[in-house]
Design an enzyme around this catalytic site. Structure first.
Site, PDB file in Angstrom:
ATOM      1  N   PHE A  38       0.835  -1.203   0.000  1.00  0.00           N
ATOM      2  CA  PHE A  38       0.000   0.000   0.000  1.00  0.00           C
ATOM      3  C   PHE A  38       0.876   1.262   0.000  1.00  0.00           C
ATOM      4  CE2 PHE A  38      -2.430   3.333   2.154  1.00  0.00           C
ATOM      5  CZ  PHE A  38      -3.540   3.360   1.331  1.00  0.00           C
ATOM      6  N   HIS A 339     -41.325  15.050 -47.186  1.00  0.00           N
ATOM      7  CA  HIS A 339     -41.198  15.457 -45.777  1.00  0.00           C
ATOM      8  C   HIS A 339     -40.346  16.734 -45.686  1.00  0.00           C
ATOM      9  CE1 HIS A 339     -40.747  14.305 -41.388  1.00  0.00           C
ATOM     10  NE2 HIS A 339     -39.780  15.197 -41.531  1.00  0.00           N
ATOM     11  N   GLU A 340     -39.170  16.702 -46.301  1.00  0.00           N
ATOM     12  CA  GLU A 340     -38.265  17.865 -46.204  1.00  0.00           C
ATOM     13  C   GLU A 340     -38.852  19.072 -46.937  1.00  0.00           C
ATOM     14  OE1 GLU A 340     -36.024  17.772 -44.068  1.00  0.00           O
ATOM     15  OE2 GLU A 340     -36.095  15.600 -43.785  1.00  0.00           O
ATOM     16  N   HIS A 343     -41.283  20.822 -44.681  1.00  0.00           N
ATOM     17  CA  HIS A 343     -40.580  21.705 -43.726  1.00  0.00           C
ATOM     18  C   HIS A 343     -40.186  23.018 -44.404  1.00  0.00           C
ATOM     19  CE1 HIS A 343     -40.080  19.040 -40.344  1.00  0.00           C
ATOM     20  NE2 HIS A 343     -39.315  18.160 -40.964  1.00  0.00           N
TER      21      HIS A 343
END
Ligand code: ATP
Length: 497
Positions: A38, A339-340, A343
């Site tokens: 340790f 879709h586009e 938009h």
């Protein structure tokens, strides 16, 4: 993962020792050996760690430990730079400040989103004040052994002083990135004793900075979660200056682009103002990446100069990710095109001239996308503006419904976005509910959100129905060319609409 394995092994060894002791074996030699291991580990750990700071913080083996970054290399942070420099001027006027007994400035906290230039600021501060510079990250202080973090804090302060001495400098700057990891409110962490000890040590070290110190130390912390910091850290006399390093506005983005484009061969068609206009919400790190990606593309194309098209392509890559080889079927492609186009038409209706490009090429998570810009950065929205944004979000799904009679899963992220805006409206008192309390029951919020969105969908459906001819022409143009610039889109839109 590694530390979990380590913990299991240590646990097993301890269990065996306890078992042996119960069975009557003499376990003293094991305990002695364990203690030795340790101590050895602890010593090695501190050595490697002090080296780690050295490697991060200063250029090893070089005489000059002062970073070369100056405030001129940082774009778009005029207010932050001014505030920061004002604070640093105290360090430069050290003799006068000492004579007046002004308590030294000990800590400055830089807050803001990732990649906005906080590390650059700290380095520039070291250059400005002719100080040696050491950088560390909050996570470097986190260990499972009690006391190790605190020891590292001590080493860091020690190291900046010895570095300054070696470099013959009167001051040193310690930069701690992600300071929230070690400076979060005490008592909140699972292994809070270790965290608390580390934070206590940091407070002790900061308090230990005195007017008459030969080497003046300044701690610069950086975080994007200042609200979680322990109040003891924020009280006057510790981090008593807070500088906000925010996302740059349009002028700031242009400044940053100019800094990173310096010395790079730009073609005559490049107008950096346009790129600054198209990069709302980009950080300095994003903008640096845009210039770099554009240069990589130029190299790949075996060209000598970076063009406007290279830069635009780089903006899309940084914003949405790499182009993908994903090949949607022809019926899917048709759906994406409508879709586009949906938009884009609604976007143009809401704000004429705002469509910057429409494409049906897959990038990152998107199968296609429409990019929108506005003339000025906007931080406040009226009710009409928010409704228009919801209409733009929902227009893709509505166009699909109009043409194919059914919607698809392609609108999931649009719905998320529309829901977010509608929720904002509800809590800003802009929905039909009027001003509401923040603890409005979730079911009521959900209903108000759904009502707002449904009403806007109806308006969009009506408009697209009237513009169906336009929808067909633009979607077909998209299917043919894959991508339309804002100008090409508008030419078609105004011809038919
Ligand atoms: P994080 O919070 O993630 O640590 P940060 O705010 O410290 O990020 P930096 O590491 O300073 O950000 O910036 C990363 C890189 O981004 C810089 O090396 C630089 O190339 C670029 N950059 C960021 N902000 C600016 C800016 N304002 N001006 C010029 N370049 C910038």
């Amino acid at each position: 993962m590694k530390s979990a394995v380590k913990e299991i092994v240590v646990g097993l060894i301890l269990a065996i020792i306890v078992l042996l002791a119960i069975e009557g074996f003499d376990v003293t030699p094991f305990l002695f050996l364990g203690a030795m291991v340790f101590v050895l580990r602890f010593m090695m750990d501190s050595r490697t760690n002090s080296k780690r700071f050295e490697m991060v913080g200063s250029q090893r083996g070089q005489e000059n430990r002062i970073p070369k970054v100056t405030f001129d290399d940082i774009g778009g942070q005029e207010v932050a730079k001014r505030e920061f420099q004002e604070a640093l001027d105290f360090m430069k006027l050290d003799t006068q400040a000492r004579e007046l007994g002004i308590r030294p400035l000990k800590g400055i906290l830089l807050t803001g989103p990732p990649g906005t230039g906080k590390t650059l600021m700290a380095k520039a501060a070291a250059n400005y004040t002719d100080s040696v510079f050491i950088a560390a990250a909050g996570s470097q202080f986190v260990e499972m052994y009690a006391g190790v973090g605190a020891q590292r804090v001590r080493q860091l302060f020690q190291k900046v002083r010895t570095d300054a001495e070696k470099a013959n400098k009167a001051s040193g700057i310690i930069f701690i990135d992600e300071i929230d990891v070690l400076g979060a409110k005490r008592g909140q962490n699972m292994s809070h004793m270790e965290y608390d000890q580390t934070l206590n040590e940091l407070l002790t070290q900061i308090d230990g900075i005195k007017v008459n110190d030969e080497i003046r130390v300044l701690v610069v912390g950086a975080t994007n979660r200042s609200e979680v910091l322990d109040s003891a850290l924020m009280r006057p006399g510790r981090f008593d200056r807070i500088v906000n390093v925010d996302l740059p506005d349009k002028a700031g983005r242009l400044h940053i682009l100019k800094i990173h484009a310096k010395g790079k061969p730009l073609a005559d068609d490049v107008v950096l103002e346009e790129i600054a206009w198209e990069t709302f919400s980009f950080s300095g790190a994003h903008l640096e990446s845009v210039i770099n990606e554009a240069a990589i593309q130029t190299l790949r194309g075996k060209r000598k100069q970076i063009t406007l098209a290279d830069l635009r392509e780089a903006v899309e890559k940084v914003m949405l990710g790499e182009k993908l080889d994903r090949k949607p079927s022809s019926s899917e492609k048709k759906r994406i095109a409508y879709h586009e186009t949906g938009h884009a038409i609604i976007c143009e209706k809401a704000l004429s001239g705002s469509v910057s490009s429409v494409t049906i090429t897959s990038r990152g998570n998107a199968l296609g996308y429409m990019r929108q810009n506005s003339d000025s950065d906007q931080y406040l929205y009226t009710k009409d503006e928010l409704l228009a944004r919801i209409q733009v979000c929902m227009a893709g799904a509505v166009a699909e419904e109009l043409i194919f009679e059914q919607r698809s899963t392609g609108a999931i992220s649009d719905i998320e976005q529309a829901t977010k805006i509608a929720k904002q409206m509800v809590f800003a008192g802009l929905s039909p509910l009027g001003v509401v309390s923040t603890d409005l029951p979730a079911a009521l919020v959900a209903k108000a959100v759904a009502d707002v969105i449904r009403e806007q969908e109806k308006i969009v459906f009506g408009y697209l129905q009237k513009s169906e001819a336009c929808l067909h022409v633009i979607a077909n143009a998209l299917l043919e060319k894959e991508k339309l610039s804002g100008t090409d889109f508008r030419a078609l839109f105004h011809k038919i609409a």
